[in-house]
Every structure is written in C-alpha cells, then in structure tokens.
Design a protein around this motif. Sequence first.
Motif, PDB file in Angstrom:
ATOM      1  N   GLY A 138       2.131   7.862   1.812  1.00  0.00           N
ATOM      2  CA  GLY A 138       1.660   6.307   1.087  1.00  0.00           C
ATOM      3  C   GLY A 138       0.902   5.493   1.699  1.00  0.00           C
ATOM      4  O   GLY A 138       0.059   4.904   1.419  1.00  0.00           O
ATOM      5  N   MET A 139       1.318   5.555   3.142  1.00  0.00           N
ATOM      6  CA  MET A 139       0.529   4.699   4.032  1.00  0.00           C
ATOM      7  C   MET A 139      -0.842   5.305   4.274  1.00  0.00           C
ATOM      8  O   MET A 139      -2.032   4.583   4.468  1.00  0.00           O
ATOM      9  CB  MET A 139       1.013   4.914   5.364  1.00  0.00           C
ATOM     10  N   GLU A 140      -0.960   6.754   4.218  1.00  0.00           N
ATOM     11  CA  GLU A 140      -2.185   7.196   4.477  1.00  0.00           C
ATOM     12  C   GLU A 140      -3.030   7.068   3.012  1.00  0.00           C
ATOM     13  O   GLU A 140      -4.146   7.019   3.260  1.00  0.00           O
ATOM     14  CB  GLU A 140      -1.982   8.878   4.413  1.00  0.00           C
ATOM     15  N   GLU A 141      -2.286   6.958   1.987  1.00  0.00           N
ATOM     16  CA  GLU A 141      -3.226   6.893   0.584  1.00  0.00           C
ATOM     17  C   GLU A 141      -3.804   5.227   0.647  1.00  0.00           C
ATOM     18  O   GLU A 141      -5.003   5.071   0.189  1.00  0.00           O
ATOM     19  CB  GLU A 141      -2.224   6.847  -0.606  1.00  0.00           C
ATOM     20  N   ARG A 142      -2.987   4.388   1.065  1.00  0.00           N
ATOM     21  CA  ARG A 142      -3.561   2.945   1.267  1.00  0.00           C
ATOM     22  C   ARG A 142      -4.698   3.058   2.309  1.00  0.00           C
ATOM     23  O   ARG A 142      -5.717   2.334   2.028  1.00  0.00           O
ATOM     24  CB  ARG A 142      -2.345   1.869   1.622  1.00  0.00           C
ATOM     25  N   ARG A 143      -4.352   3.591   3.436  1.00  0.00           N
ATOM     26  CA  ARG A 143      -5.464   3.625   4.470  1.00  0.00           C
ATOM     27  C   ARG A 143      -6.959   4.366   3.791  1.00  0.00           C
ATOM     28  O   ARG A 143      -7.862   3.642   4.076  1.00  0.00           O
ATOM     29  CB  ARG A 143      -5.030   4.436   5.574  1.00  0.00           C
ATOM     30  N   PHE A 144      -6.686   5.456   3.358  1.00  0.00           N
ATOM     31  CA  PHE A 144      -7.943   6.018   2.459  1.00  0.00           C
ATOM     32  C   PHE A 144      -8.347   5.057   1.602  1.00  0.00           C
ATOM     33  O   PHE A 144      -9.845   4.964   1.474  1.00  0.00           O
ATOM     34  CB  PHE A 144      -7.356   7.351   1.784  1.00  0.00           C
ATOM     35  N   GLY A 145      -7.521   4.437   0.789  1.00  0.00           N
ATOM     36  CA  GLY A 145      -8.362   3.476  -0.165  1.00  0.00           C
ATOM     37  C   GLY A 145      -8.997   2.317   0.689  1.00  0.00           C
ATOM     38  O   GLY A 145     -10.059   1.976  -0.122  1.00  0.00           O
ATOM     39  N   ARG A 146      -8.460   1.953   1.484  1.00  0.00           N
ATOM     40  CA  ARG A 146      -9.275   0.892   2.057  1.00  0.00           C
ATOM     41  C   ARG A 146     -10.457   1.207   2.878  1.00  0.00           C
ATOM     42  O   ARG A 146     -11.552   0.688   2.855  1.00  0.00           O
ATOM     43  CB  ARG A 146      -8.257   0.315   3.346  1.00  0.00           C
ATOM     44  N   LEU A 147     -10.300   2.666   3.440  1.00  0.00           N
ATOM     45  CA  LEU A 147     -11.648   3.357   3.928  1.00  0.00           C
ATOM     46  C   LEU A 147     -12.582   3.648   3.009  1.00  0.00           C
ATOM     47  O   LEU A 147     -13.780   3.182   3.213  1.00  0.00           O
ATOM     48  CB  LEU A 147     -11.107   4.682   4.755  1.00  0.00           C
ATOM     49  N   LEU A 148     -12.156   3.910   1.535  1.00  0.00           N
ATOM     50  CA  LEU A 148     -13.184   4.326   0.563  1.00  0.00           C
ATOM     51  C   LEU A 148     -13.854   2.849   0.054  1.00  0.00           C
ATOM     52  O   LEU A 148     -15.069   2.858  -0.170  1.00  0.00           O
ATOM     53  CB  LEU A 148     -12.419   4.762  -0.699  1.00  0.00           C
ATOM     54  N   ARG A 149     -13.084   1.766   0.121  1.00  0.00           N
ATOM     55  CA  ARG A 149     -13.667   0.483  -0.192  1.00  0.00           C
ATOM     56  C   ARG A 149     -14.666  -0.048   0.961  1.00  0.00           C
ATOM     57  O   ARG A 149     -15.608  -0.425   0.476  1.00  0.00           O
ATOM     58  CB  ARG A 149     -12.608  -0.595  -0.556  1.00  0.00           C
ATOM     59  N   GLN A 150     -14.529   0.287   1.942  1.00  0.00           N
ATOM     60  CA  GLN A 150     -15.223  -0.053   3.119  1.00  0.00           C
ATOM     61  C   GLN A 150     -16.658   0.542   3.082  1.00  0.00           C
ATOM     62  O   GLN A 150     -17.605   0.227   3.300  1.00  0.00           O
ATOM     63  CB  GLN A 150     -14.542   0.084   4.403  1.00  0.00           C
ATOM     64  N   THR A 151     -16.348   1.952   2.576  1.00  0.00           N
ATOM     65  CA  THR A 151     -17.612   2.921   2.576  1.00  0.00           C
ATOM     66  C   THR A 151     -18.286   2.455   1.422  1.00  0.00           C
ATOM     67  O   THR A 151     -19.560   2.449   1.587  1.00  0.00           O
ATOM     68  CB  THR A 151     -16.999   4.299   2.268  1.00  0.00           C
ATOM     69  N   ILE A 152     -17.789   2.249   0.273  1.00  0.00           N
ATOM     70  CA  ILE A 152     -18.660   1.658  -0.717  1.00  0.00           C
ATOM     71  C   ILE A 152     -19.357   0.345  -0.747  1.00  0.00           C
ATOM     72  O   ILE A 152     -20.434   0.321  -0.699  1.00  0.00           O
ATOM     73  CB  ILE A 152     -17.661   1.673  -1.994  1.00  0.00           C
TER      74      ILE A 152
END
Length: 129
Positions: free
Chosen positions: A27-41
Amino acid sequence: MLARKAGYTHYEGLQEHGQSGTTSYAGMEERRFGRLLRQTIVIVGIIGVFMLACVALSAIKANNSYVLMQHKLHARQLQHENEMLRVDIAKLGTPDRIYKEAKKLGMVMPVTVLYGQSHETSGTANTSH
C-alpha cells in the motif's frame, strides 16, 4: 520510544471504516507510485507547454521573416519604378522635346529674345524698375 515491526502502521481512521489498522508495504508502494506518477505527468505537461511555446515562437519568427522579405521586395520594386520615373522626367525636360511639342501646338520662335529688363527706347516704357 517504542520500536515497531517493519510494515506496521497504526491508523485509527481505518478502524472506523471497518478496515484493518495495519498498512502493508504494498500500500505504501502504491501511494509512492501514485505520487511519482502525478509528478511525472506534471513534468511532462510542463515540458509540453515549453515545446508548444517554442513551436509558436518559431512560427511567429517564420511569419515575420516572410513579411520582411515581402517589404524588401516591395521597396526594390518602388526604387526601380522611381528610377524609371526619373529617366522619364529627364527625357521630358530636354530642350529638343520641348521645341517639338511647341511646334505641334503652333508656337513659333520669337524674333528677338529678351532676358531681364527691357532697354528699348520705343514707345512703351518699362515701369518695372
């Protein structure tokens, strides 16, 4: 401070909704991935805006260059036309042409040509002194 096991995070808000009070590492990895995805976008979006700005500026530059070339061409045409008109003026002002045009209109050369003030002593007196 008490030490906790890795991967265990207590959150009371989750218990109110009937969920477990533990948060897994996934779950923590999913949130981190979501944050990384938003930053990349966001970064890709900013780069896209800059690229569009560069394309727009290039288009404006090309258009201005075209307009400048059109103005230079028009200026050259006007200079050429001006030179042709000066040649025409020089031709129209020649004494031979004026003489021929005067003959066509029925004018004749005077017997005597007087320049300046008249000095004749005939019956007409010149009062323009």
